[in-house]
Write a protein that holds these residues in place. Sequence first.
Motif, PDB file in Angstrom:
ATOM      1  N   MET A   1     -10.896  14.815 -40.845  1.00  0.00           N
ATOM      2  CA  MET A   1     -10.819  14.873 -39.389  1.00  0.00           C
ATOM      3  C   MET A   1     -10.544  13.465 -38.859  1.00  0.00           C
ATOM      4  SD  MET A   1     -13.893  15.492 -36.641  1.00  0.00           S
ATOM      5  CE  MET A   1     -13.844  17.224 -36.368  1.00  0.00           C
ATOM      6  N   PRO A   2      -9.532  13.285 -38.011  1.00  0.00           N
ATOM      7  CA  PRO A   2      -9.254  11.966 -37.459  1.00  0.00           C
ATOM      8  C   PRO A   2     -10.370  11.527 -36.519  1.00  0.00           C
ATOM      9  CG  PRO A   2      -7.761  13.616 -36.533  1.00  0.00           C
ATOM     10  CD  PRO A   2      -8.601  14.306 -37.555  1.00  0.00           C
ATOM     11  N   HIS A   3     -10.556  10.211 -36.444  1.00  0.00           N
ATOM     12  CA  HIS A   3     -11.578   9.667 -35.547  1.00  0.00           C
ATOM     13  C   HIS A   3     -11.113   9.809 -34.105  1.00  0.00           C
ATOM     14  CE1 HIS A   3     -13.954   8.083 -38.762  1.00  0.00           C
ATOM     15  NE2 HIS A   3     -12.881   7.499 -39.288  1.00  0.00           N
ATOM     16  N   ARG A   4     -12.032  10.241 -33.252  1.00  0.00           N
ATOM     17  CA  ARG A   4     -11.703  10.375 -31.834  1.00  0.00           C
ATOM     18  C   ARG A   4     -11.703   9.006 -31.177  1.00  0.00           C
ATOM     19  NH1 ARG A   4     -15.471  14.322 -28.982  1.00  0.00           N
ATOM     20  NH2 ARG A   4     -14.014  13.963 -27.295  1.00  0.00           N
ATOM     21  N   THR A   5     -10.813   8.851 -30.227  1.00  0.00           N
ATOM     22  CA  THR A   5     -10.750   7.603 -29.468  1.00  0.00           C
ATOM     23  C   THR A   5     -11.433   7.794 -28.116  1.00  0.00           C
ATOM     24  OG1 THR A   5      -8.663   8.140 -28.375  1.00  0.00           O
ATOM     25  CG2 THR A   5      -8.520   7.025 -30.530  1.00  0.00           C
ATOM     26  N   LEU A   6     -11.621   6.699 -27.431  1.00  0.00           N
ATOM     27  CA  LEU A   6     -12.187   6.773 -26.085  1.00  0.00           C
ATOM     28  C   LEU A   6     -11.246   7.519 -25.151  1.00  0.00           C
ATOM     29  CD1 LEU A   6     -13.613   3.190 -25.965  1.00  0.00           C
ATOM     30  CD2 LEU A   6     -14.922   5.312 -26.060  1.00  0.00           C
ATOM     31  N   LEU A   7      -9.952   7.375 -25.375  1.00  0.00           N
ATOM     32  CA  LEU A   7      -8.974   8.111 -24.566  1.00  0.00           C
ATOM     33  C   LEU A   7      -9.187   9.612 -24.715  1.00  0.00           C
ATOM     34  CD1 LEU A   7      -6.581   7.722 -22.663  1.00  0.00           C
ATOM     35  CD2 LEU A   7      -5.096   7.714 -24.661  1.00  0.00           C
ATOM     36  N   ASP A   8      -9.460  10.073 -25.937  1.00  0.00           N
ATOM     37  CA  ASP A   8      -9.754  11.487 -26.176  1.00  0.00           C
ATOM     38  C   ASP A   8     -11.008  11.910 -25.410  1.00  0.00           C
ATOM     39  OD1 ASP A   8      -7.646  11.639 -28.029  1.00  0.00           O
ATOM     40  OD2 ASP A   8      -8.972  11.104 -29.698  1.00  0.00           O
ATOM     41  N   LEU A   9     -12.041  11.083 -25.490  1.00  0.00           N
ATOM     42  CA  LEU A   9     -13.319  11.400 -24.841  1.00  0.00           C
ATOM     43  C   LEU A   9     -13.181  11.478 -23.323  1.00  0.00           C
ATOM     44  CD1 LEU A   9     -16.454  11.735 -25.110  1.00  0.00           C
ATOM     45  CD2 LEU A   9     -16.570   9.252 -24.819  1.00  0.00           C
ATOM     46  N   LEU A  10     -12.388  10.586 -22.757  1.00  0.00           N
ATOM     47  CA  LEU A  10     -12.272  10.502 -21.297  1.00  0.00           C
ATOM     48  C   LEU A  10     -11.198  11.412 -20.702  1.00  0.00           C
ATOM     49  CD1 LEU A  10     -12.647   6.642 -20.872  1.00  0.00           C
ATOM     50  CD2 LEU A  10     -14.376   8.414 -20.452  1.00  0.00           C
ATOM     51  N   ALA A  11     -10.445  12.084 -21.540  1.00  0.00           N
ATOM     52  CA  ALA A  11      -9.360  12.945 -21.050  1.00  0.00           C
ATOM     53  C   ALA A  11      -9.893  13.936 -20.018  1.00  0.00           C
ATOM     54  CB  ALA A  11      -8.714  13.693 -22.207  1.00  0.00           C
ATOM     55  N   GLY A  12      -9.271  13.953 -18.864  1.00  0.00           N
ATOM     56  CA  GLY A  12      -9.650  14.883 -17.815  1.00  0.00           C
ATOM     57  C   GLY A  12     -10.785  14.403 -16.916  1.00  0.00           C
ATOM     58  N   ARG A  13     -11.423  13.307 -17.257  1.00  0.00           N
ATOM     59  CA  ARG A  13     -12.502  12.780 -16.417  1.00  0.00           C
ATOM     60  C   ARG A  13     -11.915  11.833 -15.374  1.00  0.00           C
ATOM     61  NH1 ARG A  13     -17.475  10.342 -19.922  1.00  0.00           N
ATOM     62  NH2 ARG A  13     -17.780  12.077 -21.354  1.00  0.00           N
ATOM     63  N   PRO A  14     -12.307  11.987 -14.127  1.00  0.00           N
ATOM     64  CA  PRO A  14     -11.834  11.035 -13.114  1.00  0.00           C
ATOM     65  C   PRO A  14     -12.547   9.692 -13.254  1.00  0.00           C
ATOM     66  CG  PRO A  14     -13.378  12.579 -12.150  1.00  0.00           C
ATOM     67  CD  PRO A  14     -13.150  13.035 -13.567  1.00  0.00           C
ATOM     68  N   VAL A  15     -11.884   8.641 -12.822  1.00  0.00           N
ATOM     69  CA  VAL A  15     -12.511   7.324 -12.768  1.00  0.00           C
ATOM     70  C   VAL A  15     -13.412   7.318 -11.541  1.00  0.00           C
ATOM     71  CG1 VAL A  15     -12.143   4.849 -12.541  1.00  0.00           C
ATOM     72  CG2 VAL A  15     -10.511   6.231 -13.832  1.00  0.00           C
ATOM     73  N   ARG A  16     -14.673   6.978 -11.728  1.00  0.00           N
ATOM     74  CA  ARG A  16     -15.631   6.928 -10.626  1.00  0.00           C
ATOM     75  C   ARG A  16     -15.888   5.472 -10.280  1.00  0.00           C
ATOM     76  NH1 ARG A  16     -15.711  12.196  -8.942  1.00  0.00           N
ATOM     77  NH2 ARG A  16     -16.429  13.577 -10.590  1.00  0.00           N
ATOM     78  N   GLY A  17     -15.531   5.085  -9.063  1.00  0.00           N
ATOM     79  CA  GLY A  17     -15.690   3.691  -8.697  1.00  0.00           C
ATOM     80  C   GLY A  17     -15.824   3.474  -7.212  1.00  0.00           C
ATOM     81  N   ALA A  84     -10.656  -1.233 -25.162  1.00  0.00           N
ATOM     82  CA  ALA A  84      -9.357  -0.554 -25.056  1.00  0.00           C
ATOM     83  C   ALA A  84      -9.521   0.948 -25.231  1.00  0.00           C
ATOM     84  CB  ALA A  84      -8.400  -1.096 -26.112  1.00  0.00           C
ATOM     85  N   ALA A  85      -8.712   1.697 -24.521  1.00  0.00           N
ATOM     86  CA  ALA A  85      -8.765   3.164 -24.569  1.00  0.00           C
ATOM     87  C   ALA A  85      -8.497   3.701 -25.967  1.00  0.00           C
ATOM     88  CB  ALA A  85      -7.747   3.743 -23.585  1.00  0.00           C
ATOM     89  N   GLU A  86      -7.774   2.971 -26.765  1.00  0.00           N
ATOM     90  CA  GLU A  86      -7.423   3.423 -28.110  1.00  0.00           C
ATOM     91  C   GLU A  86      -8.529   3.161 -29.132  1.00  0.00           C
ATOM     92  OE1 GLU A  86      -4.214   2.849 -25.457  1.00  0.00           O
ATOM     93  OE2 GLU A  86      -5.533   1.276 -26.218  1.00  0.00           O
ATOM     94  N   ALA A  87      -9.588   2.481 -28.725  1.00  0.00           N
ATOM     95  CA  ALA A  87     -10.695   2.179 -29.633  1.00  0.00           C
ATOM     96  C   ALA A  87     -11.448   3.457 -29.997  1.00  0.00           C
ATOM     97  CB  ALA A  87     -11.647   1.176 -28.990  1.00  0.00           C
ATOM     98  N   SER A  88     -12.123   3.425 -31.129  1.00  0.00           N
ATOM     99  CA  SER A  88     -12.888   4.590 -31.572  1.00  0.00           C
ATOM    100  C   SER A  88     -14.235   4.646 -30.860  1.00  0.00           C
ATOM    101  CB  SER A  88     -13.127   4.530 -33.082  1.00  0.00           C
ATOM    102  OG  SER A  88     -14.070   3.518 -33.395  1.00  0.00           O
ATOM    103  N   LEU A  89     -14.853   5.807 -30.907  1.00  0.00           N
ATOM    104  CA  LEU A  89     -16.182   5.973 -30.333  1.00  0.00           C
ATOM    105  C   LEU A  89     -17.181   5.083 -31.060  1.00  0.00           C
ATOM    106  CD1 LEU A  89     -16.304   9.855 -29.846  1.00  0.00           C
ATOM    107  CD2 LEU A  89     -15.329   8.110 -28.350  1.00  0.00           C
ATOM    108  N   ALA A  90     -17.025   4.960 -32.368  1.00  0.00           N
ATOM    109  CA  ALA A  90     -17.924   4.102 -33.151  1.00  0.00           C
ATOM    110  C   ALA A  90     -17.793   2.640 -32.727  1.00  0.00           C
ATOM    111  CB  ALA A  90     -17.644   4.260 -34.637  1.00  0.00           C
TER     112      ALA A  90
END
Length: 139
Positions: A1-17, A84-90
């Motif tokens: 199984m490929p490692h998930r990235t932060l981009l994968d985790l955040l997909a569909g979530r709005p930026v709250r600021g 970076a968004a491409e970084a892994s969750l780990a």
Amino acid sequence: MPHRTLLDLLAGRPVRGVSGSFTIASVCHRLRDYRIGALVVVEAKRLVGIVTERDIATRVIAGHRDPMLTLVREVMTRDPQTIAAEASLAEAHRLMIAGGFRHLPVMRGDDVIGMVSLRDLPAAGDSSLRDTIRVPALG
């Protein structure tokens, strides 16, 4: 199984600021409404800080400041560590543990695309986290 990235985790979530000119009272309402613990602080489309529940507790409440009058720019954590968004969750987990913080803005180039919380990571189910997250034995 490929490692998930932060981009994968955040997909569909709005930026709250918010901007630095928001009051802490308005931040508290947003944190409650969004059910989150921190917001990114953006000025002219540039990340300038984050405001967290800890910032509010230590710099506003414990500092005896009025949340209706205190502005975000006065109490935010300036120039936070980012990843970076491409970084892994780990990678995000290791960075937060090493730095002693619980919220990490996620960037794609100069653009903030979201924020990851330490509590997001174990729930993400990434098998690479099993080696980095150790739960102490109860006893």
